[in-house]
Design an enzyme around this catalytic site. Structure first.
Site, PDB file in Angstrom:
ATOM      1  N   CYS A 198       0.829  -1.211   0.000  1.00 26.81           N
ATOM      2  CA  CYS A 198       0.000   0.000   0.000  1.00 26.81           C
ATOM      3  C   CYS A 198       0.859   1.255   0.000  1.00 26.81           C
ATOM      4  O   CYS A 198       0.342   2.367  -0.106  1.00 26.81           O
ATOM      5  CB  CYS A 198      -0.946  -0.003   1.204  1.00 26.81           C
ATOM      6  N   GLU A 241      -3.127   0.395  -4.296  1.00 24.27           N
ATOM      7  CA  GLU A 241      -2.323  -0.769  -3.944  1.00 24.27           C
ATOM      8  C   GLU A 241      -1.500  -1.203  -5.153  1.00 24.27           C
ATOM      9  O   GLU A 241      -1.952  -1.093  -6.295  1.00 24.27           O
ATOM     10  CB  GLU A 241      -3.218  -1.940  -3.509  1.00 24.27           C
TER      11      GLU A 241
END
Length: 283
Positions: A198, A241
């Protein structure tokens, strides 16, 4: 709004202005103003509703405790896990090692494509949820272990009787602990590693360490990043992500050198609704 008591909280969420929100589980957690190293936050206190909430990914249902991690965008999570499965190139005889597995979402969603799934997670409540989720969904080839990955991953990998181990890691923002990363790098049966990040900038050291030449502390050939798939779980924000596929280089690759430009499709946005559907560009 100032809540003076637990009763105020209950009235506000269950009968008052917040009732239209439809809260099904209400917890209270009194966290200290200053964290003390080695001391966990107090356990959340259930004030009303069910002790877990239930979410669905693909055709599986997941029970989630308040201390367990779960992606808040369920449809986006399906696209994310589809990307993980596509890049992992899983086979019927593969053993999938899911590091930082949370409530078991990635491993359980991919369990029907492999021989065995082994999940590792720090939070005991999440491991309890993962085991219950496997049982509730009739998945019998998954085992989950509670503990710090840097403490238990080496022994878990050592005991796997398989020449085809695929690792999937979905660590916190800062990346995987160097000892856990070393356990993966030093297990020569692991040829493919899917890294979910992330914050790629914060995890850069992990990427570099995977790709370092062999040494006394890094056995075997290094890993090389061969494909990156961005997945947008939070539309209209800068956050997204990254799913990165690392493959361990073969001896012949080291002899002739590896050119990333040889794979022009190294970046491929992905969005999908199920593990079997074709890739689509993320929105």
């Amino acid at each position: 709004m100032l809540f003076r008591s637990r009763k105020d909280l209950l009235v506000f969420f269950m009968e008052g202005a917040a009732k239209p929100c439809g809260v099904t589980s209400l917890f209270l957690q009194l966290a200290p103003a200053k964290k003390t190293q080695g001391v966990s936050d107090p356990v959340p206190e259930l004030l009303a509703g069910d002790p877990v909430i239930t979410e669905q990914l693909f055709n599986l249902k997941f029970s989630i405790s308040p201390q367990a991690f779960f992606q808040v965008n369920s449809r986006g999570a399906e696209a994310l896990y589809k990307s993980v499965g596509d890049l992992a190139d899983l086979q019927e005889n593969s053993t999938l090692v899911d590091v930082c597995c949370g409530t078991g979402t990635i491993g359980l969603c991919l369990a029907d494509r492999v021989k065995k799934v082994l999940g590792v997670e720090l939070v005991p409540e999440a491991v309890r949820d993962a085991r219950k989720n496997a049982e509730n969904n009739g998945v019998t080839n998954c085992s989950f272990f509670a503990g710090r990955a840097e403490d238990i991953l080496y022994s878990i990998l050592r005991d796997i009787d398989s020449n085809d181990i695929v690792a999937v890691v979905d660590p916190p923002r800062a990346g995987l602990h160097h000892k856990a990363l070393g356990a993966i790098r030093n297990n020569l049966a692991i040829k493919r590693l899917v890294f979910v990040s992330c914050d790629a900038k914060a995890a850069t050291k992990n990427f570099v360490d995977l790709s370092r030449p062999a040494s006394k502390t890094a056995k075997g050939n290094p890993f090389f990043p061969v494909k990156i798939v961005p997945v947008d779980l939070f539309p209209h924000t800068k956050q997204f992500e990254l799913v990165l596929l690392f493959q361990r280089l073969e001896d012949e690759d080291l002899e002739v050198g590896v050119d990333p430009a040889a794979n022009p499709d190294h970046t491929e946005p992905n969005h999908g609704n199920s593990p079997g559907q074709a890739d689509q560009t993320t929105q």
